[in-house]
Design an enzyme around this catalytic site. Structure first.
Site, PDB file in Angstrom:
ATOM      1  N   TRP A 101     123.675   4.855 -56.281  1.00  0.00           N
ATOM      2  CA  TRP A 101     123.662   4.964 -54.940  1.00  0.00           C
ATOM      3  C   TRP A 101     123.212   3.633 -54.484  1.00  0.00           C
ATOM      4  O   TRP A 101     123.569   3.095 -53.258  1.00  0.00           O
ATOM      5  CB  TRP A 101     122.861   6.176 -54.567  1.00  0.00           C
ATOM      6  CG  TRP A 101     123.624   7.362 -54.607  1.00  0.00           C
ATOM      7  CD1 TRP A 101     123.255   8.503 -55.432  1.00  0.00           C
ATOM      8  CD2 TRP A 101     124.798   7.884 -54.005  1.00  0.00           C
ATOM      9  NE1 TRP A 101     124.165   9.649 -55.426  1.00  0.00           N
ATOM     10  CE2 TRP A 101     125.093   8.919 -54.556  1.00  0.00           C
ATOM     11  CE3 TRP A 101     125.717   7.103 -52.844  1.00  0.00           C
ATOM     12  CZ2 TRP A 101     126.229   9.692 -54.227  1.00  0.00           C
ATOM     13  CZ3 TRP A 101     126.887   7.898 -52.610  1.00  0.00           C
ATOM     14  CH2 TRP A 101     127.138   9.183 -53.068  1.00  0.00           C
ATOM     15  N   ASP A 175     116.835   4.927 -49.076  1.00  0.00           N
ATOM     16  CA  ASP A 175     117.747   6.133 -49.004  1.00  0.00           C
ATOM     17  C   ASP A 175     117.139   7.033 -49.335  1.00  0.00           C
ATOM     18  O   ASP A 175     116.862   7.238 -50.485  1.00  0.00           O
ATOM     19  CB  ASP A 175     119.092   5.270 -49.626  1.00  0.00           C
ATOM     20  CG  ASP A 175     120.139   6.766 -49.805  1.00  0.00           C
ATOM     21  OD1 ASP A 175     119.737   7.747 -49.278  1.00  0.00           O
ATOM     22  OD2 ASP A 175     121.144   6.454 -50.443  1.00  0.00           O
ATOM     23  N   LYS A 199     122.140  17.490 -48.744  1.00  0.00           N
ATOM     24  CA  LYS A 199     121.484  17.746 -50.226  1.00  0.00           C
ATOM     25  C   LYS A 199     120.310  18.704 -49.981  1.00  0.00           C
ATOM     26  O   LYS A 199     120.140  19.737 -50.531  1.00  0.00           O
ATOM     27  CB  LYS A 199     120.849  16.268 -50.648  1.00  0.00           C
ATOM     28  CG  LYS A 199     121.945  15.062 -50.671  1.00  0.00           C
ATOM     29  CD  LYS A 199     123.004  15.593 -51.705  1.00  0.00           C
ATOM     30  CE  LYS A 199     124.380  14.583 -51.405  1.00  0.00           C
ATOM     31  NZ  LYS A 199     123.957  13.336 -51.438  1.00  0.00           N
TER      32      LYS A 199
HETATM   33  C1  PLP Z   1     124.643  11.962 -51.396  1.00  0.00           C
HETATM   34  C2  PLP Z   1     124.310  10.539 -51.216  1.00  0.00           C
HETATM   35  C3  PLP Z   1     124.633   9.573 -50.617  1.00  0.00           C
HETATM   36  C4  PLP Z   1     126.006   9.894 -49.815  1.00  0.00           C
HETATM   37  O1  PLP Z   1     126.305  10.476 -48.808  1.00  0.00           O
HETATM   38  P1  PLP Z   1     127.595  10.695 -47.971  1.00  0.00           P
HETATM   39  O2  PLP Z   1     127.195  11.800 -47.109  1.00  0.00           O
HETATM   40  O3  PLP Z   1     128.672  11.263 -48.713  1.00  0.00           O
HETATM   41  O4  PLP Z   1     127.837   9.507 -47.291  1.00  0.00           O
HETATM   42  C5  PLP Z   1     124.180   8.489 -50.495  1.00  0.00           C
HETATM   43  N1  PLP Z   1     122.970   8.308 -50.890  1.00  0.00           N
HETATM   44  C6  PLP Z   1     122.320   9.179 -51.854  1.00  0.00           C
HETATM   45  C7  PLP Z   1     121.050   8.981 -52.388  1.00  0.00           C
HETATM   46  C8  PLP Z   1     123.097  10.465 -52.071  1.00  0.00           C
HETATM   47  O5  PLP Z   1     122.545  11.546 -52.908  1.00  0.00           O
END
Ligand code: PLP
Length: 363
Positions: A101, A175, A199
């Site tokens: 990521w 993030d 998530k």
């Molecule tokens: C799932 C995830 C993303 C991407 O999210 P989207 O909604 O598919 O754009 C970005 N960063 C992390 C750490 C993730 O787990």
């Protein structure tokens, strides 16, 4: 078939009580005669849902008053572009690479300015975290980006870096998509945090951004208006139509979190769940986790069968035992158990019991 234990990395398991409440309110929300998804985002019913959700989240995560909470769309991946559009001012940005990521974030940011690698754990297959003291951060850095929980590689920062202690005045961008609300956040170390909801917060479609006020208002001229943090903040996340139903469900999750003791209680539960699984993996002669012990994720636990020819049998048996979505991400292989807030300890117990049994019968 009843509800299974769902170990998906995302979209992921939801608290059952939330799904039940949403079902009971589906046709007529609180006597309004409407489903939430049929309401105007500017009507008093939805505004009350929105304000409650924001207030609950601010309380749960102890977000200080000088941070704005934005409910946006586009997911974590869109934020990889939206953050540099708002914060880079066309200058340089530094990225700490700890898995897939953060690598994606670096690549996308390069479209909007100079994106540099401050440190990387690639050499050891992203199983460790580079120590902050070793990070190479430029004096001209507009911000430093980390992914505080790498969903695919299963690496988690158990402490956010203190950039000021490293002599760096740039804001930290985090993030936190895959572990938001699983543990407290030290906001004194954060400039901006973002995460997709799917998530640990609710349904896909909602993206959470929590940003220090002084970082807004510097967007590049070509930043789309709907992605300009200042415009979004000045319009209470309603510059354009927000993902109303996702906000409503996330709001129910926030109430569920409050009812269950808040983030501190959730963190204790998450520690206990993760420990149960990692202790088993470390004691097993068939299964293994390869991440360094001090940075193992409490949310996403990748693991391998030492004999990979048994992978299919393992997954088939898991499915038969109502343990779903355990296959690892294709870039890493093996297995992965995501054990977010809504995964009860009984789910982890059932997984460990199944793995123990599998190991015995295959020995
Ligand atoms: C799932 C995830 C993303 C991407 O999210 P989207 O909604 O598919 O754009 C970005 N960063 C992390 C750490 C993730 O787990």
């Amino acid at each position: 078939m009843g509800r299974a234990f769902n170990f998906s990395a995302g979209p992921a398991v939801m608290p059952e009580a939330v799904l039940q409440q949403a079902a009971s309110e589906m046709l007529d929300w609180h006597g309004s005669g409407m489903s939430v998804m049929e309401m105007s985002h500017r009507g008093k019913e939805f505004i009350s849902i929105y304000e409650q959700a924001e207030a609950d989240l601010r309380e749960l995560l102890a977000v200080p008053a000088h941070f704005k909470i934005l409910f946006m769309q586009g997911g974590g991946l869109a934020e990889n572009a939206i953050v540099p559009l708002n914060l880079s001012q066309g200058g340089a940005m530094d990225f700490v690479l700890t898995g897939s990521w953060s690598q994606k974030s670096l690549k996308e940011a390069g479209k909007f300015g100079t994106a540099r690698v401050a440190a990387t754990a690639q050499a050891d297959g992203f199983t460790t975290l580079p120590a902050p003291a070793t990070w190479q951060i430029g004096a001209d850095s507009r911000y430093v980006h980390i992914c505080s929980n790498e969903t695919i590689h299963g690496v988690e920062f158990h402490q956010l870096p203190d950039l000021k202690a490293l002599g760096c005045d740039a804001p930290l961008v985090v993030d936190f998509s895959s572990h938001v609300a699983s543990r407290p956040v030290d906001w004194s170390r954060v400039g901006l945090a973002f995460g997709g909801a799917q998530k640990n917060l609710g349904p896909a479609g909602l993206t959470l951004v929590i940003v220090r006020e002084d970082l807004m208002g510097h967007a590049l001229p070509h930043c789309p208006s709907a992605f300009d943090y200042k415009l979004v903040a000045d319009n209470q996340s309603m510059y354009n139509t927000p993902p109303t139903y996702s906000i409503y469900i996330a709001g129910l999750v926030f109430q569920w979190l409050k009812k269950n003791g808040g983030i501190a209680a959730m963190e204790q539960r998450n520690i206990a769940k993760a420990q149960l699984l990692y202790d088993f993996l470390d004691s097993s002669s068939l299964f293994e986790n390869r991440v360094a012990k001090d940075c193992r994720s409490r949310m996403n636990v990748p693991f391998f069968l030492r004999d990979e020819s048994r992978n299919d049998a393992f997954l088939a048996g898991a499915k038969a035992a109502n343990l779903l979505q355990l296959k690892g991400h294709k870039s890493v292989g093996g297995m992965r158990a995501s054990i977010y807030n809504a995964m009860p300890i009984e789910g982890v117990q059932a997984l460990v019991a199944y793995m123990r049994e599998f190991e015995k019968t295959q020995a």
